[in-house]
Design a protein around this motif. Sequence first.
Motif, PDB file in Angstrom:
ATOM      1  N   UNK B  43      22.066 -11.596 -10.181  1.00  0.00           N
ATOM      2  CA  UNK B  43      23.607 -10.797  -9.743  1.00  0.00           C
ATOM      3  C   UNK B  43      23.244  -9.280  -9.542  1.00  0.00           C
ATOM      4  N   UNK B  44      22.452  -8.753 -10.565  1.00  0.00           N
ATOM      5  CA  UNK B  44      22.368  -7.331 -10.545  1.00  0.00           C
ATOM      6  C   UNK B  44      21.705  -6.954  -9.310  1.00  0.00           C
ATOM      7  N   UNK B  46      21.728  -8.197  -6.274  1.00  0.00           N
ATOM      8  CA  UNK B  46      22.757  -8.507  -5.146  1.00  0.00           C
ATOM      9  C   UNK B  46      23.424  -7.239  -4.628  1.00  0.00           C
ATOM     10  N   UNK B  47      23.513  -7.040  -3.293  1.00  0.00           N
ATOM     11  CA  UNK B  47      24.474  -5.856  -2.746  1.00  0.00           C
ATOM     12  C   UNK B  47      25.836  -6.310  -2.807  1.00  0.00           C
ATOM     13  N   UNK B  48      26.866  -5.543  -2.376  1.00  0.00           N
ATOM     14  CA  UNK B  48      28.151  -5.714  -2.753  1.00  0.00           C
ATOM     15  C   UNK B  48      28.781  -6.797  -1.713  1.00  0.00           C
ATOM     16  N   UNK B  49      28.030  -6.919  -0.369  1.00  0.00           N
ATOM     17  CA  UNK B  49      28.332  -7.772   0.597  1.00  0.00           C
ATOM     18  C   UNK B  49      28.202  -9.244  -0.108  1.00  0.00           C
ATOM     19  N   UNK B  51      27.555 -10.133  -3.168  1.00  0.00           N
ATOM     20  CA  UNK B  51      28.530 -10.389  -4.278  1.00  0.00           C
ATOM     21  C   UNK B  51      30.065 -10.603  -3.849  1.00  0.00           C
ATOM     22  N   UNK B  52      30.441 -10.513  -2.534  1.00  0.00           N
ATOM     23  CA  UNK B  52      31.580 -10.826  -2.348  1.00  0.00           C
ATOM     24  C   UNK B  52      31.751 -12.081  -1.709  1.00  0.00           C
ATOM     25  N   UNK B  53      30.641 -12.882  -1.481  1.00  0.00           N
ATOM     26  CA  UNK B  53      30.677 -14.099  -0.833  1.00  0.00           C
ATOM     27  C   UNK B  53      30.289 -14.946  -1.893  1.00  0.00           C
TER      28      UNK B  53
END
Lengths: 192, 681
Positions: B43-44, B46-49, B51-53
């Motif tokens: 998880x760490x 991953x970028x924000x985008x 993460x939001x998926x």
Amino acid sequence: MIKLFQLVPDLYWVVVYAFMFLVVSTNVMATRAEIDKPTLEYKIKSTYLFNFIKYVEWPERRLNSAPQNSLIIGVVGECRFGNALNFFAGKTVKGKSVVIKKINDMYKMEECHILFFSSSESKNIKRYIRFLKSKATLTIGESTGFINQGGIIEFVINQGVVNFKFNLDIAKKEGFVVSSKLLKIAKEVKGK
Amino acid sequence: MLFIKIKEWFQRCISIILYIVLGLIILPTVSIANNDDLSMDQLADLDLFALSNIKVTTVSRSAEKLSSTSAAVYVITNEDIRRSGVTNIPEALRMAPGVQVAQLDANKWAISIRGFNSLFADKLLVMIDGRTVYNPLFSGVYWDVQDVLLEDVDRIEVVRGPGGTLWGANAVNGVINIITKNAEDTQGGLIALGGGSEESGSSSIRYGGRLGANSHYRVYTKYFDRNDFVDVKGQDTHDEWDMFQSGFRMDWNFAEDDSLIIQGDYYDGTAGQNVSVTIPTVIGATFFPDEVDISGGNFMTRWEHRFPSDSDIALQLYYDRTERRSTTNEENRDTLDLDFQYRVNAIEQHNIIWGLGYRQSSKVSKGSFTITFNPLRRNTELFSGFIHDDVELIKDRLHLIVGSKFEHNDFSGFEYQPSLRLKWTPDERRTIWGAVSRAVQTPSEGTSDLRINAAMVPVSPPPPVILAPVNLTGNKDLDSQTAMAYEIGFRSELSDRISLDFSFFYNEYDDIINIELVPGGMAVIFDNILNGETYGGEVLARFKITNRWLLTAGYTGLQMQLHPNSSTLNQSIDESMERVNPHNQVHLRSIHQLPHNFEFDTMVYFVDNIDVSPPLMSTIHIASYLRLDIRLGWRPKANLEFSISAQNILDDQHVEFVDSSSSVQGSKIERSIHAKITWKF
């Protein structure tokens, strides 16, 4: 075959009792560390918390106010992060070392750069926000209506995905500079 | 013997309670292995985008969304279906409080909400992805052809109480809305294979892919084969059932504010039954084994457009074909339906939705001596419109919802169905709501056109014996049945772990259509002969004991009081109908995540006794039953699942329902065991 089926009800209770025995014995062997395993939802939320640091600029003096060059994330209320948030403890971002703290006392909130309010605190949000006014604290919550109560970031779950709403009005008032990339990802931005 | 049975039951109840109590004490501290697919390291990175998926599924969150609706709604989620181990929609509906599900034979169910249950329960509207599957011929739902790939179901919304204001006539006592997932959410492959003692074999294959940047599709095919049950004497009831179904769905976001859904299904199978056949030269009626050929298909397309002002429009068109051939009747039906809907958010504090609809249904039937229709060909049209306004009286706290549906049908002409709802949300965790609605049940092709020769009876002393049929005929002068429904409800999240949902109702019915006697005793006819009231309530409690263990308990209470009109000759009809629904139903579900990716799920249902009285025959008493289903699942990997489930563990077999029209013979529902493997790639 029919004979076997007649045995099933009795077998069921054998299974149930065996299962209960298993539960009790596992309980005895349980270790603290395993209890701390969080759900995927809170793993994702903790990753967000860490990422927000990169996309939000604190007022200069606020960032330097903390001791030992640290950046403090405080958790208020029932903590469901388990060991997920601790994963980021000690990591360096913007030249600061991340510290995770559990906050039980309102006056300890002042030193935190980021404060996460668990949904167990939904009744006290207004009081906390009033207390934190003009202290340049990035307030993050998960109870419905958090940003309407003056919070800055509200986690929402929409179609099974963890996202957030952003209250840009308050963020600006508190002196934050927010990256447009963060706002693009937000599900809703208040005061664009 | 009875005493021993009671003692056994009592012991079982005690054991269940013990199990729960012990579990309550012990389990909150139990160690539970981590089952989630992604580690913090992954998880760490991953970028924000990204993460939001990521999809997370939480039982409590979907319930939270519900906590603000102003009707008695229960949602069966995809996860609920998976964890229940059921293999078809009717069995899945047992999970919803307030729904009376009674299985008649291997392929038939009597399903109703808030009373009036029968094989052709006519006061319930069922939809799959916006397509009405209510059949106007018998004013009911043929559950044997309502199937979807259960793995692709997003949710089943069960609304108790009248939904006519939005959905139209026949939604008198409830609406069941089966909604499948967006094609974007079913990407990749899925293979599910199962087999067991009753469902001897089943296989499902689905593949979802991408057609362009904003367009996704899936195709699926499934097949299953079920064995027959037995009757009271232990004889096979010839109700084996096999079915093939295949379909597709495409979701295309062709512009930022526009989306298009295109979907279709085709199915073909046979459902066996022991059908009652009347032969002109034989006294009475005889049950014959029969194979009903069932096939059909549908095609649906829906366009949605969103305006910058937060208003939106939707246009939907569907076509549905059903074919059904049995020994006694053949029916071919084509339905075309066009719907338009406009949601306006222009006026402050008002959220207005209005819409228009047109439906054409044409059928060709081929009757027999036993059952026929007059006329055999029929084309019916339905015009409808609705308006619905959600007024926010106090921001976030008090809502007033008013609306009405207006429609014109070929049987009773113009109908209106208004409703008034009030919703008070004192805080985020509590909702109190109340509603008054008028709902209409229009006469159907069945009640208008039907002609059944139920049995042959001797009309002269021998010799020679002359036989004449006892018949049931439709009535072309029927009025609509109307209902006034008064409901209140209360929903509360006591804490993050406990939520409660109460709803109570009092319904008044006028002009209920049932069987009227004709002087002379050789014929019965449909007529508006009853008035009545039903009252009761449903209670649902969820306890999230740990993050890995969820308990759900539900209670459904129902009373029916019916009064024959003073002019009717059928003065005993009230007694024969008042008891067709159980007075009490209790269900208990335990959804439990065990260490090492095991899942252990238990469902207990108690259904009170009922009486069914076929016309001109003596009452059949069906005893109460306690049903226990269990499932053990194991997911060694996120994309691989093994499960074993067993249904009806507590008894070898029991009767759940009898068809009051005596057109088909019922079966005893047997204990069954089923194993399944699901692989996603």
